[in-house]
Design an enzyme around this catalytic site. Structure first.
Site, mmCIF file in Angstrom:
data_model
loop_
_atom_site.group_PDB
_atom_site.id
_atom_site.type_symbol
_atom_site.label_atom_id
_atom_site.label_comp_id
_atom_site.label_asym_id
_atom_site.label_seq_id
_atom_site.Cartn_x
_atom_site.Cartn_y
_atom_site.Cartn_z
ATOM 1 C CB CYS B 90 -0.991 -0.021 1.159
ATOM 2 S SG CYS B 90 -2.319 1.180 0.952
ATOM 3 C CG HIS B 198 -3.837 -3.131 2.889
ATOM 4 N ND1 HIS B 198 -2.781 -2.825 3.701
ATOM 5 C CD2 HIS B 198 -4.377 -1.953 2.510
ATOM 6 C CE1 HIS B 198 -2.686 -1.518 3.827
ATOM 7 N NE2 HIS B 198 -3.642 -0.956 3.116
ATOM 8 C CD GLU B 200 -1.894 -6.044 5.191
ATOM 9 O OE1 GLU B 200 -1.561 -6.414 4.037
ATOM 10 O OE2 GLU B 200 -1.866 -4.844 5.554
#
Lengths: 271, 220
Positions: B90, B198, B200
């Site tokens: 990001c 992202h 994650e």
């Protein structure tokens, strides 16, 4: 290929009699019913096709806040989808602590109404994308508003409330939405005091009016009773995301079932 | 100087997450661990040299990110130069580029990124809903070990600016938000790369990308 509409489960977390965090589900912001353990529920939603997860701390106390940050950490460890945390955030330090605990976004209601600079400061320090401004809107059918829409044949404006609808502010939701956006809010949660817990659909006139007022993504909340309500709020009001609590918590409808319903009707969703 | 180390006993690769004082390091750490990495969160540049891979996370504004990471600038450039995998996420990806409109729009001097992938981060057009926030589809444009198995799958984006690399070949995958823009970029050597989204936070697809990253690190 396009941005999908999001379906988001939300949990309200309070401390139980023994001081342990627990999820409660309410009707009209009252009459809370014990629903489960926050971390276990978060894990289940992470697996279930939820697009995001919202965690609201409803303890509204300093001791509660410390415990909640621990719970946020535990939830963040289990959730590989975006996590928004709200409740009692009043300073940039609160924002920082919450993000550090593992939240991706913070949702702010009263803290921003009382000191709008918090939005500006938060957006500048952490980026607009993690500042979600939440409004608890209430329909008012009197002459004190600024922007009127027609609801059930009557002229209505929407007032920002505090304390879950127990306290009015006199602030017009549409004015506030515009100010929040100008100050750098990245997203707006639109709750409806009138619809909360009713399961008879989102407040479409409210959501639509907010969507037409701002460019910021709008998350509709309050009133979802099933997939058809999500369909309505996406197609008629223009919401970017639909939030629901009880229908998912009590297994009345699964997230997948809702998304398949939307997909069959041409609403882009992540399946 | 602060260092937090996770259990490395069973790890497939030892990865450093750079702590430059901003954002949510917990999620990316947990995601990497789930993908099989041993993770050290640190601002100690000496740890960078020993790592199999370095992750530059990021949430927030470009200027603040660059200013916070500035003491580590030379060390990060050395990581890239040594051929160690350097993965920006990001804002961390945007920092791999040369500069951004984001730091420049406040009447202050332009903020210099790491310039490992030459290019500029620009803001989405007027009238578009920003931030671009939500799940969007990945379209893989060229081979890179990071993107194995993720073409056509959805990833979670949250951003108001996007990368415009000078070299078109730097784009590994794109996504479409009224315009097509790079979702994943990489340098020519292939060891410096980043995702605008992202991983994650991108559910199973994101974990797949993190597993790919751990594989890349293991091959180092």
């Amino acid at each position: 290929m396009t941005l999908t509409k999001r379906v988001i489960p939300c949990i309200d977390v309070d401390l139980d009699e023994d001081g342990n965090p627990a999820v409660y589900t309410g009707v009209h912001f009252e009459d809370l019913e014990y629903t489960g353990d926050p971390v276990e529920m978060a894990k289940a939603y992470n697996e279930s096709g939820a697009d995001e997860f919202v965690f609201l701390d409803i303890t509204a106390s300093a001791e509660g806040r410390e415990t909640m940050l621990d719970v946020v950490r535990d939830v963040a460890d289990e959730v590989f989808i975006p996590l928004t945390v709200g409740g009692g955030i009043r300073t940039t330090e609160d924002i920082k602590e919450t993000l550090r605990a593992g939240a991706d976004k913070v949702s702010i209601t009263t803290g921003a109404l009382e000191r709008p600079e918090l939005i500006t400061e938060g957006a500048r320090a952490f980026g607009s994308q993690c500042i979600v401004i939440s409004v608890d809107a209430r329909r008012r059918f009197d002459g004190e508003g600024e922007h009127y829409v027609e609801v059930d044949g009557e002229s209505c404006w929407f007032e920002c409330t505090k304390k879950g609808g127990r306290e009015g502010t006199g602030i017009d939701v549409l004015e506030w939405a515009r100010e929040a956006e100008d100050r750098g809010a990245g997203e707006l949660f639109v709750n409806s005091i009138d619809k909360d817990g009713t399961k008879d659909g989102y407040d479409i006139p409210l959501t639509k009016a907010v969507c037409e007022t701002v460019d910021t993504p709008v998350i509709a909340s309050s009133g979802c009773g099933g997939p058809e309500d999500l369909y309505e709020v996406f197609t008629e009001a223009g919401a970017d995301a639909g939030l629901a609590a009880s229908i998912f918590h009590f297994d009345e409808h699964s997230i997948r079932e809702c998304k398949e319903y939307l997909d069959e009707r041409g609403v882009p969703v992540r399946l | 100087m602060s260092t937090v180390t996770s259990d490395r006993q069973q790890s497939l690769a030892d990865v450093v997450v750079v702590d430059y004082g901003l954002g949510n390091l917990r999620s990316v750490t947990r995601g990497l661990e789930r993908a099989g990495a041993g993770v050290e969160i640190t601002d100690d540049p000496e740890a960078f040299a020993d790592a199999d891979g370095v992750v530059l996370p990021g949430v927030g504004a470009f200027r603040e990110g660059i200013e916070n990471a500035d003491p580590l600038r030379e060390d990060l450039l050395e990581v890239a130069d040594a051929g160690t995998p350097l993965f920006g996420i990001c804002l961390g990806m945007q920092m791999l580029l040369t500069t951004s409109e984001e730091g420049a729009n406040e009447g202050e001097s332009a903020v210099q990124g790491l310039d490992l992938i030459p290019g500029t981060n620009v803001r989405f057009a007027e009238g578009q809903k920003v931030p671009h926030m939500g799940w969007n589809e990945l379209s893989v444009e060229r081979d890179h070990p990071l993107v194995e198995g993720v073409d056509g799958r959805y990833a979670y984006f949250v951003h108001s600016y996007y990368a415009v690399p000078d070299d078109e070949d730097a784009t590994v995958a794109t996504t479409d938000y009224e315009r097509e823009f790079p979702a994943i970029v990489a340098n020519e050597a292939g060891n410096v790369f980043g995702t605008q989204f992202h991983p994650e936070k991108s559910g199973e697809t994101g974990l797949e990308i993190l597993r790919n990253f751990v594989e890349i690190c293991r091959d180092e």
